[in-house]
Design a protein around this motif. Structure first.
Motif, PDB file in Angstrom:
ATOM      1  N   LYS A   1       5.983   2.745  12.121  1.00 49.38           N
ATOM      2  CA  LYS A   1       6.050   4.201  12.211  1.00 49.38           C
ATOM      3  C   LYS A   1       4.736   4.658  12.825  1.00 49.38           C
ATOM      4  CE  LYS A   1       6.618   8.172   9.192  1.00 49.38           C
ATOM      5  NZ  LYS A   1       6.522   8.609   7.796  1.00 49.38           N
TER       6      LYS A   1
ATOM      7  N   PHE B   1       5.819  11.440  14.690  1.00 49.52           N
ATOM      8  CA  PHE B   1       5.967  10.010  14.432  1.00 49.52           C
ATOM      9  C   PHE B   1       7.191   9.475  15.169  1.00 49.52           C
ATOM     10  CE2 PHE B   1       3.287  10.869  10.743  1.00 49.52           C
ATOM     11  CZ  PHE B   1       2.448   9.780  10.809  1.00 49.52           C
TER      12      PHE B   1
ATOM     13  N   SER C   1       4.119 -13.235  15.038  1.00 49.55           N
ATOM     14  CA  SER C   1       3.539 -14.414  14.384  1.00 49.55           C
ATOM     15  C   SER C   1       2.476 -13.965  13.383  1.00 49.55           C
ATOM     16  CB  SER C   1       2.926 -15.329  15.446  1.00 49.55           C
ATOM     17  OG  SER C   1       1.792 -15.977  14.928  1.00 49.55           O
TER      18      SER C   1
ATOM     19  N   TYR D   1      -5.349   4.028  11.504  1.00 52.06           N
ATOM     20  CA  TYR D   1      -5.207   4.339  10.083  1.00 52.06           C
ATOM     21  C   TYR D   1      -3.879   3.722   9.654  1.00 52.06           C
ATOM     22  CZ  TYR D   1      -5.905   7.259   5.911  1.00 52.06           C
ATOM     23  OH  TYR D   1      -6.132   7.716   4.646  1.00 52.06           O
TER      24      TYR D   1
ATOM     25  N   ASN E   1      -1.159   2.234   7.013  1.00 50.17           N
ATOM     26  CA  ASN E   1      -0.638   2.327   5.648  1.00 50.17           C
ATOM     27  C   ASN E   1      -1.599   3.038   4.703  1.00 50.17           C
ATOM     28  OD1 ASN E   1       1.804   1.218   6.137  1.00 50.17           O
ATOM     29  ND2 ASN E   1       1.289  -0.841   5.432  1.00 50.17           N
ATOM     30  N   GLY E   2      -2.143   4.141   5.180  1.00 46.66           N
ATOM     31  CA  GLY E   2      -2.969   4.965   4.309  1.00 46.66           C
ATOM     32  C   GLY E   2      -4.413   4.554   4.188  1.00 46.66           C
ATOM     33  N   GLU E   3      -4.848   3.593   5.013  1.00 46.78           N
ATOM     34  CA  GLU E   3      -6.254   3.187   4.966  1.00 46.78           C
ATOM     35  C   GLU E   3      -6.780   2.932   6.378  1.00 46.78           C
ATOM     36  OE1 GLU E   3      -7.546   0.266   1.757  1.00 46.78           O
ATOM     37  OE2 GLU E   3      -5.388  -0.014   1.814  1.00 46.78           O
TER      38      GLU E   3
ATOM     39  N   HIS F   1      -5.223  -9.460  10.537  1.00 44.91           N
ATOM     40  CA  HIS F   1      -4.150 -10.323  11.036  1.00 44.91           C
ATOM     41  C   HIS F   1      -2.840 -10.045  10.313  1.00 44.91           C
ATOM     42  CE1 HIS F   1      -7.397 -12.177  13.186  1.00 44.91           C
ATOM     43  NE2 HIS F   1      -6.550 -12.936  13.844  1.00 44.91           N
TER      44      HIS F   1
ATOM     45  N   ARG G   1      -0.913 -11.821   8.860  1.00 43.14           N
ATOM     46  CA  ARG G   1      -0.686 -12.532   7.602  1.00 43.14           C
ATOM     47  C   ARG G   1      -1.018 -11.654   6.392  1.00 43.14           C
ATOM     48  NH1 ARG G   1      -5.889 -15.035   9.229  1.00 43.14           N
ATOM     49  NH2 ARG G   1      -4.850 -16.235  10.838  1.00 43.14           N
TER      50      ARG G   1
ATOM     51  N   THR H   1       7.507  -1.794   6.302  1.00 47.36           N
ATOM     52  CA  THR H   1       7.323  -0.647   7.199  1.00 47.36           C
ATOM     53  C   THR H   1       5.828  -0.355   7.242  1.00 47.36           C
ATOM     54  OG1 THR H   1       9.455   0.276   6.617  1.00 47.36           O
ATOM     55  CG2 THR H   1       7.850   1.779   7.602  1.00 47.36           C
TER      56      THR H   1
ATOM     57  N   THR I   1       2.920   2.193   8.576  1.00 43.10           N
ATOM     58  CA  THR I   1       2.637   3.517   9.132  1.00 43.10           C
ATOM     59  C   THR I   1       1.287   3.481   9.841  1.00 43.10           C
ATOM     60  OG1 THR I   1       3.793   4.453   7.248  1.00 43.10           O
ATOM     61  CG2 THR I   1       2.509   5.979   8.596  1.00 43.10           C
TER      62      THR I   1
ATOM     63  N   GLU J   1      -1.465   5.707  11.988  1.00 38.52           N
ATOM     64  CA  GLU J   1      -1.877   7.058  12.374  1.00 38.52           C
ATOM     65  C   GLU J   1      -3.261   7.018  13.012  1.00 38.52           C
ATOM     66  OE1 GLU J   1      -0.912  10.017   9.122  1.00 38.52           O
ATOM     67  OE2 GLU J   1      -0.666   8.186   7.972  1.00 38.52           O
TER      68      GLU J   1
ATOM     69  N   TYR K   1      -3.041  13.275   6.810  1.00 36.46           N
ATOM     70  CA  TYR K   1      -2.329  12.021   7.062  1.00 36.46           C
ATOM     71  C   TYR K   1      -0.930  12.095   6.468  1.00 36.46           C
ATOM     72  CZ  TYR K   1      -6.861   9.935   8.218  1.00 36.46           C
ATOM     73  OH  TYR K   1      -8.065   9.641   8.784  1.00 36.46           O
TER      74      TYR K   1
ATOM     75  N   LYS L   1       0.422   9.268   5.267  1.00 42.68           N
ATOM     76  CA  LYS L   1       0.355   8.351   4.134  1.00 42.68           C
ATOM     77  C   LYS L   1      -1.111   8.103   3.789  1.00 42.68           C
ATOM     78  CE  LYS L   1       2.067   3.793   2.797  1.00 42.68           C
ATOM     79  NZ  LYS L   1       2.771   2.585   3.257  1.00 42.68           N
ATOM     80  N   VAL L   2      -1.478   8.352   2.550  1.00 51.85           N
ATOM     81  CA  VAL L   2      -2.862   8.133   2.136  1.00 51.85           C
ATOM     82  C   VAL L   2      -2.873   7.235   0.918  1.00 51.85           C
ATOM     83  CG1 VAL L   2      -4.983   9.208   1.307  1.00 51.85           C
ATOM     84  CG2 VAL L   2      -3.562  10.414   2.943  1.00 51.85           C
ATOM     85  N   LYS L   3      -3.663   6.174   0.990  1.00 54.08           N
ATOM     86  CA  LYS L   3      -3.733   5.275  -0.153  1.00 54.08           C
ATOM     87  C   LYS L   3      -5.116   5.393  -0.782  1.00 54.08           C
ATOM     88  CE  LYS L   3      -2.375   0.614  -1.324  1.00 54.08           C
ATOM     89  NZ  LYS L   3      -2.383  -0.746  -0.810  1.00 54.08           N
TER      90      LYS L   3
END
Lengths: 249, 644, 223
Positions: free
Chosen positions: A6, A19, A28, A69, A71-73, A87, A89, A96, A98, A100, C94, C96-98
């Protein structure tokens, strides 16, 4: 591996942006995150779609250009790495993800995931240097510096200016970035001459750029790919307040 | 064409001092009447911009990155050489000069290299004064480490991030001049052409990478500090954006390209893991101070390791072949880069390589950890170990690292004289973009030294010598020459966008890289090179027929940026092959299989090839003309390089 | 004095104000708690009422209390100003914010926690402080206003006690970040002392609100 991506798409600074979700198969686990986006982009180009634009250059975690950014970090879930060193892994198959851009008033979006971080350059221009001209400097060993001080200054100096601190901070504050430079130069003997002026000017520029204030959440330091310590912010507070109170004008 | 190297008269050690006295000066009040364009903001570019602005010139600095701080000098890990002799171990300016000339396999200019060694000491002083936090001893003085190709400890370092710290130092000096209004900064801007008026460089044409706007910039002189062209190989340790475009476009305007076949393959990189790979990551050469390089003693053992039937830690001493230590007892694991790389290739070609690919050797820290303890090793190389672990998922404290050579640096580049001026008046090239100081092979920790030497201490003197003879008036960007150059740039972009083919730019880049790596990489043969030449020609023709570049010029368009750069690599690739083909000898990074000693070492032919090969562009699809600058050695004796 | 207004309107200056007023309020809490404990004395509230009288009539205390009101107001107003600035620093948020990955709950929610405390403060002041000053409270045996009776009546209501306890939980979270954060803002961050300050902050954040909350709970069960 297979992922649902996303991704924030925005043609340019004026565009509203939205989005868009992409399915990507055949990833991989040895790929870096950016290589995964490369694969997506090759597929988009194949379908005559505009590839996802993002900043990247050295791809070894030091230039500070990559800035996603995830998955929220900022720079994704792993500690101590930039996006280019993350990576696949580190992700679950089928997940999913996200993606940003850095979000801050001081970092306007250029396109898709690329933002304009020239505010950082202007903060450095305000005083992040020692005013020595080329030539005429004393011998490098003339002023001994205790190893512990040199190491501490080095730790602050490892900042790569990626902006993850701003991105992570709930207030979009740039205190960690600015304090890293203020700290480095305030600890070294070479930085003493302009010490108070530097702190005042850099903080003033930081405020001018529209960054938020520090709430001491520590999110910046936790997300910093170089692990710049929160103690630098305390040091900058000291330097700044000391300078304001102690200076002649 | 007569290539005048302009080397000053007099004894080697006095040349630079004499020259500094003899060059024409520009009066301080008049310096502000001159504009200088500096393209690139790495060590060479940022240091030049800052120093020139401090002197009073008006500088315009350009970089394609979003900030000047991100230039790829930032990724240099190991250190910077300087003949300080702080360690009291016999170092001197002459020894650094000698090591560099010898390391370069006697294919560089004595005078340039001596000057480099001479100013090296000032660089360290300068950087410390800027607040660069070099590593220090407990007594507070600067620490040194040893590096490949030298038997003294003269390398200054800041953990594994020396390039970063030096660049941030230069960037801070640059930033100060931006604040002073003496440097105008143009980030996210790429130079696409050089503008010449009456045979002199008078400006450049650029593209704003965000808006696509094509702009002209006029100046009294142009300095190219645009780095190397290692990305012609697609996979290299260069940054993704590193390119040859600025230098190549200058070449097409008449600047000679010297020794393009001299490329450095760095021995300690993380091996390729798959087709998706976009770049290679270098592990600092400093690791060879404590790590021991080995492969299994026999093919059978290697085979078992590749199949993961046995673990490298389980191999006994007899089953390990520390091939560098055996073959080169004096230098051991610290032989120069070209030697270390080639030997890695040999053992892998013998079938003793490890990893699934068989294209990797071990770099083992077991003995060092047993000797000094894990903490000491972590203190020295912690960040490198972390990086390795991050990328490969394997723990180098517990099992040996795997490494393989990768393209790292290009010794070749624009031909320059002693003043770092190309054969075009007003056009200068500094740092990796010129050819001047490293001969056929660069020693570790010397690139940072050269970039900063050129920018801080050479160009500020030599450019004045030229400017002093120039009129104050600038040529307006409405001059015909600018209009023509702008039109050519726009036409070229239009052409790329109008092909609308079927294959992506990356496809061509990868193909080109493979050809150059296979035939013009670690070792070369006439047969392979001839084959490669045809392949590159074909690929280039196909590119201009079938490449697919989406979007328009008037936007942030990464495909277009890449296409423009790859189109230049496709031309440069052929010139590299031509150069490698014509040089019927082996020297440094250029290893022709036809020319080797019985032990498999590079065999030079000083009789016929002790010259700089400078190539002149003659127009599209025409063979380039070779010009030779004979190298004269008065202070060192040419010997077969030996590290045994 | 433009340097002073410059300083106090800079982000760091505003944080300094937050920090200093916060630290003052932290100290005030201890004083307040000490007084409150007299509610538990088994004397029908005589000691507590005498204490309440002293606190509202002694000129030094009175003077200090004006400072206290000012500090509370400054702390609140400054926090609103900072919140507005911080909101402006990120106009588009954002998707999504973690936050839990990099920071504590309290540190991210100081505003909300502060608001809870503010609401509590309004109720609390209305019920006790306002009554004490301007309400019609009968006298106790010693001739002091019988604030104890007012308190006792309030703490006999289960819902009042519940609100009180809930707000003390909010206070605890607010303090758990605020205590050590105040030191960080002042520039006190030291490898030797900071770990101690952090621990002390946690102990303080649990102990003080728990002690406050224990009083209405005990009184509720005693009534």
């Amino acid at each position: 591996m297979k992922f649902k991506l996303k991704i924030w798409r925005q043609k340019n600074n004026q565009d509203k942006g939205a989005f868009k979700t992409y399915e990507l198969d055949g990833v991989s686990s040895d790929m870096s995150f950016l290589e995964m986006i490369d694969v997506l982009n090759e597929q988009l180009i194949d379908k005559d779609e505009d590839p996802v634009h993002f900043d990247h250059d050295c791809r070894e975690g030091i230039c500070g250009m990559c800035s996603m950014y995830i998955n929220g970090e900022p720079h994704g879930p792993l500690r101590g790495v930039t996006t280019c060193q993350l990576h696949m892994r580190s992700f679950q198959d089928g997940e999913t993800i996200t993606i940003e851009p850095w979000r801050a008033k001081a970092f306007p979006i250029v396109k898709d995931l690329a933002v304009d971080r020239s505010a950082f350059d202007r903060v450095i221009q305000a005083g992040g240097y020692v005013s020595v001209n080329t030539g005429g400097t004393p011998d490098a060993n003339e002023i001994p510096i205790p190893k512990s001080v040199a190491d501490e200054a080095f730790n602050a100096a490892t900042c790569i200016g990626c902006g993850a601190c701003v991105a992570a901070c709930k207030n979009a504050s740039a205190m960690l970035f600015v304090s890293a430079k203020v700290s480095q130069l305030s600890m070294l003997p070479q930085g003493q001459v302009e010490r108070s002026e530097r702190a005042e000017k850099m903080v003033a520029q930081m405020d001018e750029e529209g960054f938020g204030a520090c709430t001491n959440t520590g999110a910046c330091s936790a997300e910093c790919p170089k692990g710049i310590d929160l103690s630098n912010i305390a040091r900058m507070n000291r330097e700044y307040l000391g300078a304001k109170v102690g200076s002649q004008s | 064409m007569n290539l005048e190297s302009k080397i000053p008269e007099g004894p080697l050690a006095e040349k630079w001092t004499n020259h500094k006295f003899n060059v024409k000066l520009v009066n301080p009040a008049n310096k502000r009447k001159y504009d200088v364009i500096v393209v690139g903001t790495g060590l060479a570019g940022a240091s030049a911009s800052a120093s020139l602005a401090e002197l009073g010139y008006n500088v315009k600095a350009f970089c394609f990155q979003d900030s000047p701080r991100r230039a790829h000098s930032i990724a240099a890990q190991g250190g910077i050489n300087a003949a300080k002799n702080y360690q009291n171990d016999g170092d001197s300016v002459f020894r650094l000069f000698y090591d560099t000339i010898k390391g370069g396999d006697y294919r560089s200019r004595e005078a340039n290299v001596y000057r480099l060694a001479e100013v090296s000491v000032n660089i360290i002083d300068q950087c410390v004064a800027q607040g660069v936090p070099f590593a220090r001893e407990y007594g507070g003085l600067l620490a040194n480490r040893s590096f490949g190709g030298a038997q003294v400890s003269r390398t200054f370092y800041a953990r594994g991030q020396t390039g970063q710290q030096l660049l941030l130092g230069a960037y801070s000096a640059l930033s100060r001049q931006v604040a002073n209004g003496k440097v105008e900064l143009f980030p996210r801007t790429e130079m696409l052409d050089l503008v010449m008026v009456d045979g002199k460089a008078k400006g450049i044409v650029t593209r704003n990478l965000v808006t696509g706007k094509i702009e002209s910039h006029s100046a009294h002189a142009v300095v190219l500090a645009t780095g190397g062209y290692g990305n012609v190989f697609y996979l290299s340790t260069n940054a993704m954006g590193s390119n040859v475009t600025a230098a190549w476009r200058a070449h097409k305007k008449g600047a000679l390209m010297a020794n393009p076949c001299y490329t450095q393959i760095h021995p300690t990189c993380i091996p390729v893991s798959g087709d998706h790979q976009s770049k290679l990551t270098l592990m600092s050469e400093s690791l060879r101070n404590d790590g021991r390089v080995w492969v299994p003693a026999t093919k059978e053992l290697a085979e078992k390791i590749r199949k993961k039937e046995i673990h490298p830690n389980d191999l006994s001493e007899d089953e390990r072949d520390y091939y560098l230590e055996t073959k080169y007892p004096a230098f051991g694991n610290l032989v120069p880069r070209d030697v270390a790389s080639r030997n890695a290739k040999y053992v892998c070609d013998e079938g003793r390589g490890v990893n699934e690919s068989g294209k990797a050797v071990y770099l083992d820290f077991r003995d060092a950890i047993n000797r000094d303890g894990e903490d000491t090793i972590a203190g020295k190389y912690g960040n490198l170990f972390d990086m390795y672990r991050q990328i490969t998922g394997s723990n180098p404290y517990k099992e040996p690292m795997t490494i393989y050579p990768a393209v790292h640096y290009t010794m070749g580049g624009l031909w320059v004289d002693y003043n770092l001026k190309t054969n075009i008046d007003g056009l200068y090239a500094t740092g990796e973009s010129n050819f001047s100081d490293h001969g056929a092979n660069r020693l570790g920790a010397s690139a940072l030294m050269q970039g900063l030497a050129d920018g801080y201490f050479v160009i500020p003197y030599t450019i004045g010598n030229y400017l002093a003879g120039e009129k104050y008036e600038t040529i307006g960007t409405d001059h015909e020459a600018f209009k023509e150059a702008e039109k050519a740039v726009k036409d070229n972009i239009e052409k790329l966008l109008s092909i609308k083919g079927t294959k992506s730019v990356d496809h061509y880049h990868k193909e080109l890289g493979k050809v150059i790596w296979d035939y013009c990489g670690m070792s070369r043969t006439a047969e392979g090179l001839n084959k490669a030449k045809d392949m590159v020609k074909e690929l280039r023709a196909d590119f201009w027929k079938n490449v697919k570049v989406l979007g328009s010029n008037e936007e942030f368009n990464s495909s277009l940026e890449k296409a423009s750069r790859v189109s230049d690599f496709l031309e440069l690739g052929e010139l590299m092959i031509d150069d490698a083909l014509h040089r019927e000898e082996s020297c440094g990074g250029h290893f022709r299989e036809e020319h080797q000693t019985p032990e498999g070492e590079a065999k030079r032919n000083d009789e016929d090839f002790a010259y700089v090969a400078a190539w002149e562009y003659n127009g599209p699809e025409k063979p380039e003309t070779l010009h030779k600058e004979q190298l004269i050695f008065e202070n060192v004796k040419l010997t077969q390089r030996s590290y045994k | 004095m433009s340097w002073l207004s410059d300083t106090l309107t800079s982000t760091i200056g505003r944080k300094l104000v937050m920090s200093l007023t916060g630290l003052f309020l932290i100290i005030f809490l201890v004083v307040h708690l000490a007084g409150n404990f007299q509610l538990l004395a088994d004397d029908g509230g005589l000691a507590f009422n005498a204490y309440a009288k002293f606190m509202t009539s002694n000129p030094i205390i009175k003077f200090t209390s004006y400072g206290l009101y000012a500090f509370i107001l400054i702390h609140i107003i400054m926090s609103i100003a900072l919140a507005v600035k911080n909101k402006n620093a990120r106009p588009v948020g954002y998707d999504k914010v973690k936050g839990s990955a990099n920071s504590s709950f309290s540190s991210r929610n100081m505003g909300i926690l502060g608001f809870i405390i503010f609401v509590f403060l309004v109720i609390h002041l209305r019920n006790f402080w306002y009554e004490m000053h301007w309400g019609s409270i009968p006298m106790d045996e010693a001739g002091n206003k019988d604030l104890y009776a007012v308190v006792n009546a309030a703490f006999a209501e289960w819902w009042y006690v519940a609100i009180y306890v809930a707000c003390m939980v909010g206070l605890a979270f607010h303090l758990s970040h605020g205590f050590s954060s105040a030191f960080q803002t002042l520039g006190v961050n030291h490898s030797k002392y900071t770990p101690f300050i952090k621990k002390l902050g946690i102990v303080y954040a649990i102990l003080i609100p728990a002690a406050f909350a224990s009083i209405p709970v005990i009184m509720f069960f005693n009534s």
